[in-house]
Write a protein that holds these residues in place. Sequence first.
Motif, PDB file in Angstrom:
ATOM      1  N   GLU A 162      21.986 -55.503 -66.489  1.00 16.36           N
ATOM      2  CA  GLU A 162      20.750 -54.969 -67.054  1.00 16.36           C
ATOM      3  C   GLU A 162      19.529 -55.679 -66.485  1.00 16.36           C
ATOM      4  O   GLU A 162      18.512 -55.048 -66.157  1.00 16.36           O
ATOM      5  CB  GLU A 162      20.765 -55.111 -68.579  1.00 16.36           C
ATOM      6  N   GLN A 163      19.601 -56.978 -66.337  1.00 16.66           N
ATOM      7  CA  GLN A 163      18.479 -57.733 -65.762  1.00 16.66           C
ATOM      8  C   GLN A 163      18.250 -57.328 -64.303  1.00 16.66           C
ATOM      9  O   GLN A 163      17.107 -57.214 -63.851  1.00 16.66           O
ATOM     10  CB  GLN A 163      18.745 -59.234 -65.851  1.00 16.66           C
ATOM     11  N   LYS A 165      18.942 -54.477 -62.996  1.00 13.67           N
ATOM     12  CA  LYS A 165      18.361 -53.127 -62.998  1.00 13.67           C
ATOM     13  C   LYS A 165      16.858 -53.191 -63.252  1.00 13.67           C
ATOM     14  O   LYS A 165      16.078 -52.479 -62.620  1.00 13.67           O
ATOM     15  CB  LYS A 165      19.036 -52.260 -64.064  1.00 13.67           C
ATOM     16  N   GLU A 166      16.466 -54.046 -64.188  1.00 11.12           N
ATOM     17  CA  GLU A 166      15.031 -54.205 -64.474  1.00 11.12           C
ATOM     18  C   GLU A 166      14.286 -54.711 -63.241  1.00 11.12           C
ATOM     19  O   GLU A 166      13.196 -54.229 -62.918  1.00 11.12           O
ATOM     20  CB  GLU A 166      14.846 -55.173 -65.643  1.00 11.12           C
ATOM     21  N   PRO A 223      16.399 -58.030 -75.348  1.00 12.25           N
ATOM     22  CA  PRO A 223      15.692 -56.763 -75.075  1.00 12.25           C
ATOM     23  C   PRO A 223      14.536 -56.501 -76.030  1.00 12.25           C
ATOM     24  O   PRO A 223      13.501 -55.959 -75.624  1.00 12.25           O
ATOM     25  CB  PRO A 223      16.796 -55.715 -75.217  1.00 12.25           C
TER      26      PRO A 223
END
Length: 326
Positions: A162-163, A165-166, A223
Amino acid sequence: MELDERWQLLKSLKGQRVEIPNLRCIFAGWPDGVNPHWKRMVVVVDNKLESLVSDKHKLAKFKTADFALFAAMSWPYAGFHELRIMTFLSIWLFLWDDEIDEATGSLNMDFEAAQVFRQETIDFIEYTLDLGTQEVPPIPPNAIINSFRPVSDALCVAYTVEQRKEFFNEIRFYIEMSELEQKTRLSGRIPSLQEYWECRMGTSAVGVCVALMEFATKTRLPPSVKRHPALKELWDAVNIIISASNDMLSLKKEMALGSIDSFIPLACADSNGPAQSAVNAATELLRSAVAAFEAAAMELLSNPSDSFLTKKTVQAFIEASVLRID
């Protein structure tokens, strides 16, 4: 006609004298510092540049930029490994941008070739961040794109999917805004100030660096914190602070290169006023952004149960917004 308008704007600005105020006064009370690993990083930077830049004149220019000090001032509390990666990212951003944005860049006037360059960059970074679906790894066509690999390798170890992707989304936004910037420049059209800021919030690459804040400071934000309105205000203020500062301090250099695509010239075009008035407007914009930053930081610190941010973490954001000079 549009090209004539850009030339007329440039001609009207040349010869005007402006006074840039002491910007340090605006940051009075803000902490500053230099990472203790700075001098160790100088050799690392020189070796990196020598492996990427074959042109002697360009190499000399990049060495003069002192990326080691730039990174050491931007990330004063980062460990050596983290500082090394942040320095590599800074080098990559400057070299990548120069290929398109600088008058001497190989892709400066070739939009179609620049589009290929952008897509190859996106494909390579997506793959090396282990986010792509390509079965065959993309082969980077040049050393600049390939030099991003150490950053990706470090993030694949330190960051969650997720990190990553950010971070990738910020890189992609940066690249997309570089496309818009080049397209506008080559069209000969003078963009409005609103168009400029929409683009500049991406081409400044501040969002890219902010997305690495957790890596550089060895923190992990949940998040819910990343969606906190005050944190978004903090990041936007950092972007404006760095962009407005650089636009003022690099004005003489940009004029010498025949570029009008920064705040001062565009503000002159928008108001049909003198350059000093535009500098004054930029100064007030900078003051407002500093005030917005401090207000957002205060809100985060005063509501720890909402943000889960410690004073040290907010301080790290302040440290990361130390004035950067082109």
